[in-house]
Design a protein around this motif. Structure first.
Motif: not given
Length: 252
Positions: A204-230
């Motif tokens: 496969f060729s990857v077109k989009s790959l990211y993490t998202q907080s869908v179970y924990g606090p939603a505010w984590m999605n708006s804080v990029p520092w140290l959270l992009n892979s966490r």
């Protein structure tokens, strides 16, 4: 999404009761939203396969709001499964859906579809349940996809901050044993880097790959520092641009 899906009675009819359905939709509605947001732009009536579809709530969203022709393939309970029909009803809206319950061992068996059959395949919250390795499943997904078709894959993120803090406190991050069969628990979770490498090595060729907080606090999605892979869940969209490959990644 939450209010709409709470009206369906799959859990009342087939599992332990409506209370479990309410808990399920409360837990997963944000993940459903993010999955729908990542869906490729497909024409109405496009043929889509959903691997691991039960309880069919994401299937219903794809059919109702995407206008897609969705077929379902189940992972669980294949040892005792028979082909049957699950009827899911929303008493509030009057909607009734009939889904064929078709279960295979996705780690060993050939999917019951011809090659180049689907415009897209969804494999949501399945990867972490596999016992042997994901290579066969990804090969079969690639085989049934049309050239240029999309795979949308989601899975929990083993590198989430919640797991990091649990390890620091001396707690175990592995899933507990329970009575839902050998595929009922999370047998191996992945990092975002591992998911990307796994998809690429499978053709496969990857077109989009990211993490998202869908179970924990939603505010984590708006804080990029140290959270992009966490954040707690991994979302990947990939295309079948080359031939399928059944390759067992050495790092696994």
């Amino acid at each position: 999404i939450l209010g709409y899906l709470k009206g369906f009675n799959f859990f009342e009819r087939y599992v332990h009761g409506q209370w479990e359905g309410d808990l399920y939709t409360q837990t997963h509605s944000r993940r459903f939203y993010e999955t729908m947001r990542l869906m490729p732009d497909l024409p109405a009536g496009a043929r889509v396969l959903e691997v691991g579809a039960i309880p069919y709530y994401l299937t219903i969203l794809l059919k109702k709001f995407g206008g897609l022709n969705v077929e379902t393939l189940s992972l669980f309970e294949f040892e005792e499964s028979e082909t049957t029909t699950h009827t899911v009803e929303n008493v509030q809206s009057g909607e009734v859906y009939d889904f064929q319950y078709c279960a295979v061992n996705v780690e060993r068996e050939t999917f019951p579809y011809d090659a180049n059959s689907f415009d897209a395949v969804l494999c949501c919250e399945v990867l972490e349940h596999l016992l042997i390795n994901p290579s066969h499943m990804l090969y079969e997904i690639h085989r049934v996809l049309r050239p240029g078709g999309h795979l949308l894959l989601t899975t929990p993120n083993v590198a989430t901050w919640g797991n990091v803090f649990s390890l620091i406190k001396g707690n175990n991050i592995y899933d507990r044993y329970h009575g839902n069969g050998i595929y009922g628990r999370h047998n191996r979770e992945y990092s975002m880097k591992e998911v990307g490498e796994l998809l690429e090595k499978s053709g496969f060729s990857v077109k989009s790959l990211y993490t998202q907080s869908v179970y924990g606090p939603a505010w984590m999605n708006s804080v990029p520092w140290l959270l992009n892979s966490r954040r707690d869940n991994i979302f990947a969209l990939a295309r079948s641009d080359s031939a399928p490959r059944a390759v067992f990644p050495p790092e696994l």
